[in-house]
Design a protein around this motif. Structure first.
Motif, PDB file in Angstrom:
ATOM      1  N   PRO A 327       0.854  -1.189   0.000  1.00 13.61           N
ATOM      2  CA  PRO A 327       0.000   0.000   0.000  1.00 13.61           C
ATOM      3  C   PRO A 327       0.889   1.238   0.000  1.00 13.61           C
ATOM      4  CG  PRO A 327      -0.610  -1.518   1.757  1.00 13.61           C
ATOM      5  CD  PRO A 327       0.632  -2.065   1.131  1.00 13.61           C
ATOM      6  N   SER A 328       0.503   2.207  -0.806  1.00  4.90           N
ATOM      7  CA  SER A 328       1.338   3.392  -0.972  1.00  4.90           C
ATOM      8  C   SER A 328       1.112   4.391   0.169  1.00  4.90           C
ATOM      9  CB  SER A 328       0.977   3.997  -2.320  1.00  4.90           C
ATOM     10  OG  SER A 328       1.742   5.104  -2.540  1.00  4.90           O
ATOM     11  N   LEU A 329       2.197   4.949   0.738  1.00  9.30           N
ATOM     12  CA  LEU A 329       2.100   5.971   1.778  1.00  9.30           C
ATOM     13  C   LEU A 329       2.497   7.308   1.173  1.00  9.30           C
ATOM     14  CD1 LEU A 329       4.015   4.012   4.552  1.00  9.30           C
ATOM     15  CD2 LEU A 329       1.556   4.446   4.491  1.00  9.30           C
ATOM     16  N   PRO A 330       2.066   8.414   1.777  1.00 11.63           N
ATOM     17  CA  PRO A 330       2.528   9.703   1.231  1.00 11.63           C
ATOM     18  C   PRO A 330       4.046   9.836   1.388  1.00 11.63           C
ATOM     19  CG  PRO A 330       1.146  10.005   3.191  1.00 11.63           C
ATOM     20  CD  PRO A 330       1.116   8.560   2.862  1.00 11.63           C
ATOM     21  N   ASP A 331       4.676  10.633   0.491  1.00  7.58           N
ATOM     22  CA  ASP A 331       6.124  10.811   0.505  1.00  7.58           C
ATOM     23  C   ASP A 331       6.661  11.148   1.894  1.00  7.58           C
ATOM     24  OD1 ASP A 331       7.173  10.216  -1.971  1.00  7.58           O
ATOM     25  OD2 ASP A 331       6.419  12.095  -2.850  1.00  7.58           O
ATOM     26  N   SER A 332       5.875  11.966   2.638  1.00  2.21           N
ATOM     27  CA  SER A 332       6.353  12.432   3.937  1.00  2.21           C
ATOM     28  C   SER A 332       6.519  11.285   4.933  1.00  2.21           C
ATOM     29  CB  SER A 332       5.381  13.471   4.496  1.00  2.21           C
ATOM     30  OG  SER A 332       4.090  12.898   4.520  1.00  2.21           O
ATOM     31  N   CYS A 333       5.850  10.173   4.687  1.00  4.16           N
ATOM     32  CA  CYS A 333       5.949   9.030   5.605  1.00  4.16           C
ATOM     33  C   CYS A 333       6.997   8.023   5.156  1.00  4.16           C
ATOM     34  CB  CYS A 333       4.610   8.292   5.714  1.00  4.16           C
ATOM     35  SG  CYS A 333       3.261   9.342   6.154  1.00  4.16           S
ATOM     36  N   MET A 334       7.653   8.281   4.016  1.00  3.81           N
ATOM     37  CA  MET A 334       8.594   7.299   3.482  1.00  3.81           C
ATOM     38  C   MET A 334       9.976   7.519   4.094  1.00  3.81           C
ATOM     39  SD  MET A 334       6.772   5.597   1.399  1.00  3.81           S
ATOM     40  CE  MET A 334       7.903   4.645   0.381  1.00  3.81           C
ATOM     41  N   PRO A 335      10.748   6.436   4.200  1.00  2.00           N
ATOM     42  CA  PRO A 335      12.122   6.619   4.665  1.00  2.00           C
ATOM     43  C   PRO A 335      12.869   7.539   3.696  1.00  2.00           C
ATOM     44  CG  PRO A 335      11.560   4.279   4.472  1.00  2.00           C
ATOM     45  CD  PRO A 335      10.429   5.040   3.899  1.00  2.00           C
ATOM     46  N   LEU A 336      13.907   8.194   4.207  1.00  4.58           N
ATOM     47  CA  LEU A 336      14.652   9.157   3.397  1.00  4.58           C
ATOM     48  C   LEU A 336      15.145   8.510   2.100  1.00  4.58           C
ATOM     49  CD1 LEU A 336      15.249  12.094   4.103  1.00  4.58           C
ATOM     50  CD2 LEU A 336      17.599  11.380   4.649  1.00  4.58           C
ATOM     51  N   GLY A 337      14.985   9.201   0.999  1.00  4.75           N
ATOM     52  CA  GLY A 337      15.522   8.700  -0.275  1.00  4.75           C
ATOM     53  C   GLY A 337      14.565   7.771  -0.998  1.00  4.75           C
ATOM     54  N   MET A 338      13.409   7.463  -0.404  1.00  6.38           N
ATOM     55  CA  MET A 338      12.458   6.582  -1.105  1.00  6.38           C
ATOM     56  C   MET A 338      11.249   7.372  -1.561  1.00  6.38           C
ATOM     57  SD  MET A 338      12.215   2.932   0.742  1.00  6.38           S
ATOM     58  CE  MET A 338      10.980   2.229  -0.327  1.00  6.38           C
ATOM     59  N   ARG A 339      10.754   7.032  -2.728  1.00  2.93           N
ATOM     60  CA  ARG A 339       9.567   7.701  -3.234  1.00  2.93           C
ATOM     61  C   ARG A 339       8.358   6.847  -2.900  1.00  2.93           C
ATOM     62  NH1 ARG A 339       9.505   7.568  -9.091  1.00  2.93           N
ATOM     63  NH2 ARG A 339      10.135   5.440  -8.675  1.00  2.93           N
ATOM     64  N   ALA A 340       7.198   7.501  -2.821  1.00  6.81           N
ATOM     65  CA  ALA A 340       5.972   6.750  -2.523  1.00  6.81           C
ATOM     66  C   ALA A 340       5.758   5.682  -3.594  1.00  6.81           C
ATOM     67  CB  ALA A 340       4.787   7.696  -2.472  1.00  6.81           C
ATOM     68  N   GLU A 341       6.130   6.001  -4.857  1.00  6.05           N
ATOM     69  CA  GLU A 341       5.910   5.057  -5.964  1.00  6.05           C
ATOM     70  C   GLU A 341       6.730   3.776  -5.808  1.00  6.05           C
ATOM     71  OE1 GLU A 341       7.019   8.344  -7.006  1.00  6.05           O
ATOM     72  OE2 GLU A 341       4.927   8.953  -6.865  1.00  6.05           O
ATOM     73  N   ASP A 342       7.855   3.898  -5.055  1.00  4.88           N
ATOM     74  CA  ASP A 342       8.696   2.710  -4.903  1.00  4.88           C
ATOM     75  C   ASP A 342       7.931   1.565  -4.264  1.00  4.88           C
ATOM     76  OD1 ASP A 342      10.714   4.102  -6.024  1.00  4.88           O
ATOM     77  OD2 ASP A 342      11.694   4.624  -4.130  1.00  4.88           O
ATOM     78  N   ALA A 343       6.952   1.916  -3.428  1.00  6.51           N
ATOM     79  CA  ALA A 343       6.169   0.885  -2.747  1.00  6.51           C
ATOM     80  C   ALA A 343       5.426   0.025  -3.766  1.00  6.51           C
ATOM     81  CB  ALA A 343       5.177   1.531  -1.795  1.00  6.51           C
ATOM     82  N   LEU A 344       5.110   0.602  -4.894  1.00  9.53           N
ATOM     83  CA  LEU A 344       4.303  -0.105  -5.897  1.00  9.53           C
ATOM     84  C   LEU A 344       5.050  -1.242  -6.581  1.00  9.53           C
ATOM     85  CD1 LEU A 344       2.597   3.027  -7.434  1.00  9.53           C
ATOM     86  CD2 LEU A 344       1.510   1.259  -6.054  1.00  9.53           C
ATOM     87  N   THR A 345       6.374  -1.231  -6.447  1.00  9.69           N
ATOM     88  CA  THR A 345       7.132  -2.331  -7.055  1.00  9.69           C
ATOM     89  C   THR A 345       7.815  -3.174  -5.975  1.00  9.69           C
ATOM     90  OG1 THR A 345       8.964  -0.803  -7.381  1.00  9.69           O
ATOM     91  CG2 THR A 345       7.558  -1.201  -9.281  1.00  9.69           C
ATOM     92  N   ARG A 346       7.376  -3.007  -4.725  1.00  6.07           N
ATOM     93  CA  ARG A 346       7.947  -3.789  -3.624  1.00  6.07           C
ATOM     94  C   ARG A 346       7.252  -5.144  -3.537  1.00  6.07           C
ATOM     95  NH1 ARG A 346       7.737  -1.601   1.556  1.00  6.07           N
ATOM     96  NH2 ARG A 346       7.912   0.471   0.696  1.00  6.07           N
ATOM     97  N   LEU A 347       7.991  -6.157  -3.101  1.00  9.63           N
ATOM     98  CA  LEU A 347       7.385  -7.480  -2.928  1.00  9.63           C
ATOM     99  C   LEU A 347       6.827  -7.602  -1.518  1.00  9.63           C
ATOM    100  CD1 LEU A 347       9.950  -9.915  -4.570  1.00  9.63           C
ATOM    101  CD2 LEU A 347       7.936  -8.871  -5.566  1.00  9.63           C
ATOM    102  N   VAL A 348       5.628  -8.143  -1.415  1.00 11.08           N
ATOM    103  CA  VAL A 348       4.988  -8.328  -0.120  1.00 11.08           C
ATOM    104  C   VAL A 348       4.662  -9.815   0.012  1.00 11.08           C
ATOM    105  CG1 VAL A 348       3.040  -7.639   1.329  1.00 11.08           C
ATOM    106  CG2 VAL A 348       3.915  -6.068  -0.427  1.00 11.08           C
ATOM    107  N   ALA A 349       5.091 -10.414   1.108  1.00  8.82           N
ATOM    108  CA  ALA A 349       4.854 -11.853   1.290  1.00  8.82           C
ATOM    109  C   ALA A 349       3.357 -12.126   1.450  1.00  8.82           C
ATOM    110  CB  ALA A 349       5.607 -12.339   2.510  1.00  8.82           C
TER     111      ALA A 349
END
Ligand code: ADP
Length: 420
Positions: A327-349
């Protein structure tokens, strides 16, 4: 008892016989009695019966005139004299010139992308152009980016094939060693980030292949696309054009799209407007879903040539299943250097459970859930036919016998009810 209907058609040069098979469990047999005819660019053999089943929408074209016999119940059948085939042949001739030049200069042949709204004949034109190329002795690469229908492998994937012989009339292009990437949905809009990632990856791999296969390189690439052409869909198309470094874009039946592409594409990209064929049949949402289902059934059971898939149980604990996209979080909640869009290509078990019932699982060549998974092509698919919570097992339908390879499985949104 219904009697078998027999129809005979005499076709003048430059005309086509169109027919549809609609009724359930119906079969129509076609035979060329005299003259020469072709089906979406594949030559028909005189006197040979060809079978078409429920859902088939067919056009048999003749350059020289012919007589055709149909046996069985067709929903519609008529001869059309107005077709865009001569225009399509001219496109082929222009591409062929570029292939000749590429061969002589040892460069890349034309990379052609076919775009347009849904149901304008994009897949059909891809097939015609590939068939004409291969009939001239070329070895073009077919790329299918249409995740909604998935002509290579199953819907929810993108893929590529080296075309070495014309498409079989009844079974389409031979699917030997296709390159397939997992998307898991039927529209790029479900995860644009992931879609663009795999499109770029496929383009990269094809460029690498062309470096080692000169024949394929000079023959060029034909790219079929989705019918999603507005707003974000347009951006997805222009991204694909860039990723594949296309030379030619053929726009079917949409002036707005044609003008937008003319405006936005670099000057060296040739954007060409083409009419659609009056024969192309619009499909309803239900028909699309049925076509997807049929495609998956074919993947496991074959079409004309039957396949015999295996069915076996696997323990939840032996499976490594992942879905793509957290699930995508707003940029402000992402760890430094990560974009919210990066979550969209992350693997989730994903854990074994009832929700897996009827789902397709892509068998990746990747062994570990790292960054390479999305960049790895697929070995194939299995379908979950039963979930046993008590025994903590899944029953899968698989083209290969047990065991499942010890690799990552990627969960697809697509479902298939196996009642074969
Ligand atoms: P798209 O890829 O744009 O969605 P398709 O190429 O899949 O469109 O064509 C839609 C349907 O129309 C297919 O079932 C195809 O077989 C059929 N079709 C295409 N051209 C013709 C034609 N000239 N006559 C009859 N049916 C056709």
């Amino acid at each position: 008892m219904t009697e078998v209907q027999l129809q005979e058609f005499k076709l003048d040069p430059d005309s086509e016989l169109r027919f549809e098979v609609e009724s359930k469990n119906e079969k129509v047999v076609l035979e060329v009695k005299s003259g020469y005819a072709e089906l979406f660019g594949t030559e028909l053999v005189k006197g040979k019966p060809y079978e078409f089943h429920t859902g088939a929408k067919v056009a048999v074209f003749t350059w020289h005139g012919c007589t055709i016999e149909l046996r069985g119940k067709t929903e519609v059948s008529y001869v059309a004299k107005e077709t865009p085939m001569i225009v399509y042949l001219n496109v082929h001739a222009a591409l062929e010139q570029q292939r000749v030049a590429a061969e002589q200069e040892n460069t890349r042949g034309p990379v052609t992308m076919i775009v347009g709204p849904a149901d304008v004949g994009k897949s059909t034109l891809s097939r015609i152009l590939l068939n004409y190329a291969v009939r001239m002795g070329r070895r073009p690469i077919y790329v299918d980016l249409d995740v909604g229908q998935g002509q290579i492998s199953v819907p929810g994937t993108i893929g590529a094939l080296l075309v070495e012989r014309p498409a079989s009339i009844e079974e389409g292009f031979s699917q030997q060693a296709p390159l397939v990437y997992h998307f898991g949905h039927t529209s790029p809009s479900d995860n644009i980030e992931l879609y663009n990632t795999i499109v770029s990856r496929l383009a990269e791999v094809i460029t690498e292949k062309c470096e080692t296969n000169k024949k394929a390189a000079s023959s060029g690439v034909i790219i079929n696309t989705c019918g999603w052409i507005k707003n974000a869909g347009y951006k997805v198309l222009t991204h694909a054009a860039q990723a594949f470094e296309v030379d030619v874009i053929l726009v079917l039946d949409n002036e707005r799209l044609y003008n937008e592409l003319k405006r936005d594409m670099p000057k060296f990209v040739k954007v060409v407007y083409l009419p659609k064929s009056g024969g192309v049949v619009e499909r309803s949402g239900t028909q699309r879903a049925e076509a997807r289902d049929a495609r998956i059934r074919e993947y496991f059971y074959g079409k004309r040539t039957p396949y015999y898939p295996h069915s076996f149980d696997v323990k939840f604990s032996d499976l490594k299943i992942y879905k793509v996209g957290a699930p995508s979080l707003p940029d402000s909640c992402m760890p430094l250097g990560m974009r919210a869009e990066d979550a969209l290509t992350r693997l989730v078990a994903v854990w074994g459970g009832r929700a897996l019932q009827h789902r397709l699982l892509a068998v990746s060549f990747a062994a570990e859930p790292d960054d390479h998974v999305l960049h790895s092509n697929l070995a194939g698919f299995v379908c979950v036919t039963a979930v046993d919570m008590e025994r903590q097992t899944l029953t899968v339908l698989s083209p290969q016998p047990r065991p499942l390879p010890n690799t990552i499985l990627l969960l697809s949104e697509l479902q298939y009810m196996d009642n074969h």
